[in-house]
Design a protein around this motif. Structure first.
Motif, PDB file in Angstrom:
ATOM      1  N   GLY A 118       0.838  -1.194   0.000  1.00  7.47           N
ATOM      2  CA  GLY A 118       0.000   0.000   0.000  1.00  7.47           C
ATOM      3  C   GLY A 118       0.870   1.241   0.000  1.00  7.47           C
ATOM      4  N   LEU A 119       0.294   2.352  -0.453  1.00  3.97           N
ATOM      5  CA  LEU A 119       1.018   3.616  -0.459  1.00  3.97           C
ATOM      6  C   LEU A 119       0.875   4.278   0.911  1.00  3.97           C
ATOM      7  CD1 LEU A 119       0.025   5.006  -3.976  1.00  3.97           C
ATOM      8  CD2 LEU A 119       2.331   4.370  -3.233  1.00  3.97           C
ATOM      9  N   LEU A 120       1.979   4.434   1.585  1.00  9.75           N
ATOM     10  CA  LEU A 120       1.973   5.022   2.920  1.00  9.75           C
ATOM     11  C   LEU A 120       2.778   6.321   2.899  1.00  9.75           C
ATOM     12  CD1 LEU A 120       2.630   1.860   5.122  1.00  9.75           C
ATOM     13  CD2 LEU A 120       0.444   2.951   4.640  1.00  9.75           C
ATOM     14  N   GLN A 121       2.139   7.388   3.316  1.00 14.41           N
ATOM     15  CA  GLN A 121       2.827   8.670   3.445  1.00 14.41           C
ATOM     16  C   GLN A 121       2.607   9.167   4.866  1.00 14.41           C
ATOM     17  OE1 GLN A 121       1.168  10.987   0.168  1.00 14.41           O
ATOM     18  NE2 GLN A 121       2.904  10.465  -1.134  1.00 14.41           N
ATOM     19  N   LEU A 122       3.535   8.773   5.720  1.00 12.93           N
ATOM     20  CA  LEU A 122       3.414   9.088   7.139  1.00 12.93           C
ATOM     21  C   LEU A 122       4.661   9.829   7.600  1.00 12.93           C
ATOM     22  CD1 LEU A 122       2.138   5.580   8.279  1.00 12.93           C
ATOM     23  CD2 LEU A 122       0.755   7.652   8.059  1.00 12.93           C
ATOM     24  N   PRO A 123       4.504  10.886   8.380  1.00 14.84           N
ATOM     25  CA  PRO A 123       5.676  11.624   8.858  1.00 14.84           C
ATOM     26  C   PRO A 123       6.566  10.744   9.721  1.00 14.84           C
ATOM     27  CG  PRO A 123       3.684  12.303  10.022  1.00 14.84           C
ATOM     28  CD  PRO A 123       3.238  11.428   8.907  1.00 14.84           C
ATOM     29  N   GLY A 124       7.834  10.678   9.357  1.00 13.42           N
ATOM     30  CA  GLY A 124       8.774   9.868  10.130  1.00 13.42           C
ATOM     31  C   GLY A 124       8.979   8.468   9.586  1.00 13.42           C
ATOM     32  N   LEU A 125       8.098   8.014   8.691  1.00 17.74           N
ATOM     33  CA  LEU A 125       8.266   6.689   8.092  1.00 17.74           C
ATOM     34  C   LEU A 125       9.355   6.745   7.023  1.00 17.74           C
ATOM     35  CD1 LEU A 125       7.295   3.728   7.675  1.00 17.74           C
ATOM     36  CD2 LEU A 125       5.667   4.626   5.992  1.00 17.74           C
ATOM     37  N   VAL A 126      10.302   5.805   7.102  1.00 18.10           N
ATOM     38  CA  VAL A 126      11.356   5.722   6.078  1.00 18.10           C
ATOM     39  C   VAL A 126      10.824   4.858   4.935  1.00 18.10           C
ATOM     40  CG1 VAL A 126      13.719   5.015   5.597  1.00 18.10           C
ATOM     41  CG2 VAL A 126      13.130   5.919   7.861  1.00 18.10           C
ATOM     42  N   ASN A 127      10.626   5.458   3.790  1.00 15.88           N
ATOM     43  CA  ASN A 127      10.060   4.743   2.641  1.00 15.88           C
ATOM     44  C   ASN A 127      11.170   4.241   1.726  1.00 15.88           C
ATOM     45  OD1 ASN A 127       8.686   3.738   0.442  1.00 15.88           O
ATOM     46  ND2 ASN A 127       7.311   5.500   0.232  1.00 15.88           N
ATOM     47  N   ARG A 128      11.440   2.942   1.816  1.00 15.03           N
ATOM     48  CA  ARG A 128      12.437   2.303   0.945  1.00 15.03           C
ATOM     49  C   ARG A 128      11.812   1.057   0.295  1.00 15.03           C
ATOM     50  NH1 ARG A 128      17.701   3.567   1.479  1.00 15.03           N
ATOM     51  NH2 ARG A 128      17.699   2.674  -0.617  1.00 15.03           N
ATOM     52  N   LYS A 129      10.590   1.205  -0.180  1.00 16.14           N
ATOM     53  CA  LYS A 129       9.820   0.088  -0.713  1.00 16.14           C
ATOM     54  C   LYS A 129      10.475  -0.518  -1.952  1.00 16.14           C
ATOM     55  CE  LYS A 129       5.386   0.957  -0.886  1.00 16.14           C
ATOM     56  NZ  LYS A 129       4.802   0.403   0.348  1.00 16.14           N
ATOM     57  N   VAL A 130      10.735  -1.814  -1.893  1.00 15.76           N
ATOM     58  CA  VAL A 130      11.263  -2.541  -3.046  1.00 15.76           C
ATOM     59  C   VAL A 130      10.119  -2.913  -3.989  1.00 15.76           C
ATOM     60  CG1 VAL A 130      12.447  -4.656  -3.783  1.00 15.76           C
ATOM     61  CG2 VAL A 130      13.203  -3.450  -1.724  1.00 15.76           C
ATOM     62  N   ARG A 131       9.008  -3.347  -3.413  1.00 13.73           N
ATOM     63  CA  ARG A 131       7.800  -3.682  -4.168  1.00 13.73           C
ATOM     64  C   ARG A 131       6.640  -3.769  -3.173  1.00 13.73           C
ATOM     65  NH1 ARG A 131       8.062  -9.727  -6.428  1.00 13.73           N
ATOM     66  NH2 ARG A 131       5.817  -9.510  -6.153  1.00 13.73           N
ATOM     67  N   PHE A 132       5.426  -3.883  -3.693  1.00 10.41           N
ATOM     68  CA  PHE A 132       4.241  -3.916  -2.834  1.00 10.41           C
ATOM     69  C   PHE A 132       3.985  -5.337  -2.335  1.00 10.41           C
ATOM     70  CE2 PHE A 132       3.778  -0.029  -5.228  1.00 10.41           C
ATOM     71  CZ  PHE A 132       3.217   0.861  -4.315  1.00 10.41           C
ATOM     72  N   GLY A 133       4.822  -5.779  -1.425  1.00  8.75           N
ATOM     73  CA  GLY A 133       4.686  -7.117  -0.869  1.00  8.75           C
ATOM     74  C   GLY A 133       5.241  -8.176  -1.804  1.00  8.75           C
ATOM     75  N   THR A 134       5.430  -9.366  -1.254  1.00  5.50           N
ATOM     76  CA  THR A 134       5.943 -10.475  -2.057  1.00  5.50           C
ATOM     77  C   THR A 134       4.791 -11.193  -2.773  1.00  5.50           C
ATOM     78  OG1 THR A 134       5.793 -11.900  -0.112  1.00  5.50           O
ATOM     79  CG2 THR A 134       7.950 -10.913  -0.593  1.00  5.50           C
ATOM     80  N   ASP A 135       5.155 -12.044  -3.718  1.00  2.92           N
ATOM     81  CA  ASP A 135       4.178 -12.923  -4.355  1.00  2.92           C
ATOM     82  C   ASP A 135       3.880 -14.105  -3.433  1.00  2.92           C
ATOM     83  OD1 ASP A 135       3.993 -11.407  -6.715  1.00  2.92           O
ATOM     84  OD2 ASP A 135       5.764 -12.382  -7.567  1.00  2.92           O
ATOM     85  N   ASN A 136       2.834 -14.821  -3.763  1.00  4.03           N
ATOM     86  CA  ASN A 136       2.455 -16.012  -2.999  1.00  4.03           C
ATOM     87  C   ASN A 136       3.448 -17.128  -3.286  1.00  4.03           C
ATOM     88  OD1 ASN A 136       1.297 -18.219  -1.765  1.00  4.03           O
ATOM     89  ND2 ASN A 136      -0.735 -17.909  -2.638  1.00  4.03           N
ATOM     90  N   MET A 137       4.251 -17.503  -2.294  1.00  4.08           N
ATOM     91  CA  MET A 137       5.327 -18.466  -2.521  1.00  4.08           C
ATOM     92  C   MET A 137       4.827 -19.890  -2.751  1.00  4.08           C
ATOM     93  SD  MET A 137       7.007 -18.508   1.285  1.00  4.08           S
ATOM     94  CE  MET A 137       6.279 -19.387   2.657  1.00  4.08           C
ATOM     95  N   VAL A 138       3.540 -20.122  -2.550  1.00  2.90           N
ATOM     96  CA  VAL A 138       2.975 -21.429  -2.897  1.00  2.90           C
ATOM     97  C   VAL A 138       2.956 -21.610  -4.415  1.00  2.90           C
ATOM     98  CG1 VAL A 138       0.854 -22.819  -2.832  1.00  2.90           C
ATOM     99  CG2 VAL A 138       1.609 -21.619  -0.796  1.00  2.90           C
ATOM    100  N   GLN A 139       2.890 -20.496  -5.132  1.00  2.45           N
ATOM    101  CA  GLN A 139       2.758 -20.532  -6.594  1.00  2.45           C
ATOM    102  C   GLN A 139       4.069 -20.262  -7.327  1.00  2.45           C
ATOM    103  OE1 GLN A 139      -0.308 -17.630  -7.262  1.00  2.45           O
ATOM    104  NE2 GLN A 139      -1.864 -18.818  -6.170  1.00  2.45           N
ATOM    105  N   GLY A 140       5.130 -19.940  -6.593  1.00  2.00           N
ATOM    106  CA  GLY A 140       6.415 -19.623  -7.205  1.00  2.00           C
ATOM    107  C   GLY A 140       7.232 -18.773  -6.256  1.00  2.00           C
TER     108      GLY A 140
END
Length: 353
Positions: A118-140
């Motif tokens: 999710g897009l988070l814009q919060l004061p003090g949060l360090v935003n270093r997002k690589v991607r929006f969560g991982t994929d489901n590892m059951v499928q790959g």
């Protein structure tokens, strides 16, 4: 990958000469030799880590890495995925357990969004997002190898920035619904331990939920066939972005001769992964506590760590690390402030007694 390789080459073993100096100093203080037990071992270890016979651990910083897990869609957690985002907001507003415990322990908290869905814009949060969560590892694979390395290197950079600001100790924290599933899968592979011996109830599963979690992890390992001899292969196939970020924290702290306080099972798996990448990392780890997760006992044993506390904790966030911090600080103050027999005019122990 270049940053990762560079850091790996900087990690050294403990300074045994300085450890001996600390041990001798503790032995001359006004107490029976070794009477503070494990706490004395911690002081000696920190001296060896830092290369300083009179080390400091303040300022202490708890780094909470946050990310989501695609495997959460398999129903492996008692909480919905949106709780990751909601708890990040709680961390930033100062209302979570880790905030309260860190205030009590005189540590600051840094929260890093390395993969929240999710897009988070919060004061003090360090935003270093690589991607929006991982994929489901059951499928790959949960993520690509390149994404895992990128997350590790972000962890290195986060630790680097904290150290540049003066941090003398880093504690590991995490937030991510589904991350006990990912860390259990990783540890089962890295430790070559049957998954049934690793999996616990997480943050609130019942017996049915636990059995489902075991089945999901088994399928994930079968589908991805992670290589136990390649920790980054394991990380990218069945791991998580926040776990990868914590690996980077450990690597950079070790390279900078900074103590790392490990929290619960998830952070311990991250520490084990760092050790598998660069074995000398193990010397810079302090186990804060023993959680109720069965895998945590095994990973601490594999790392050769003796936990300071056993309080039946199962929260995560870095909570156990924050609770243990006053103990660590206490023994450092013992080294700095306690009088020697000579200075206090107290007779030492009789020889051969």
């Amino acid at each position: 990958m270049q940053k990762l390789k560079q850091i790996m080459g900087l990690i050294e073993r403990l300074d045994t000469q300085v450890q001996d100096q600390m041990e001798q100093h503790l032995n001359h203080l006004t107490k029976p030799m070794g009477s503070l037990g494990l706490l004395e071992s911690v002081a000696i270890k920190i001296a060896g880590m830092t290369g300083n016979p009179m080390p400091e651990i303040d300022p202490a910083v708890v780094v909470v890495m946050a990310a989501d897990h695609g495997v959460a869609t398999e129903g492996v957690s008692a909480f919905p995925s949106e709780v990751t985002q909601q708890m990040v907001g709680n961390f930033i507003s100062g209302g979570a357990a880790i905030n309260v415990l860190s205030r009590a322990s005189h540590a600051s908290v840094e929260v890093v969004d390395i993969g929240v869905n999710g897009l988070l814009q919060l004061p003090g949060l360090v935003n270093r997002k690589v991607r929006f969560g991982t994929d489901n590892m059951v499928q790959g694979p949960a993520m690509t190898r390149e994404e895992a390395i990128s997350a590790i290197e972000i962890g290195i950079e986060i630790a680097e920035a904290a150290i540049e600001k003066g941090a003398k100790l880093l504690a590991l924290g995490e937030m991510g619904i589904g991350n006990t599933t990912a860390s259990s899968a990783m540890f089962s592979v890295l430790g070559q331990i049957p998954i049934e011996q690793v999996v616990g109830y997480g943050t609130g599963l019942d017996d049915q939920g636990k059995n489902k979690k075991i089945q999901v992890i088994q399928r994930s390992i079968e589908v991805n066939q992670p290589n136990p001899e390649d920790p980054i292969d394991v990380l990218h196939k069945v791991g998580g972005l926040e776990i990868a970020g914590l690996v980077g924290i450990v690597l950079k702290a070790a390279a900078a001769r900074i103590p790392v306080v490990v929290d619960g099972f998830i952070t311990a798996v991250a520490a084990l992964t760092a050790v598998r990448i660069a074995p000398a990392c193990r010397y810079y780890l302090i186990a804060s506590h023993q959680s109720v997760e069965p895998g945590h006992v095994l990973v601490n044993q594999l790392l050769g760590l003796e936990p300071l506390l056993n309080l039946n904790l199962r929260l995560g966030e870095g909570s156990g690390a924050a609770v243990a911090l006053p103990l660590i600080r206490s023994v450092i103050r013992i080294a700095h402030e306690m009088a020697t027999f000579e200075k206090a005019g107290v007779s030492g122990a009789l020889e051969n007694s």
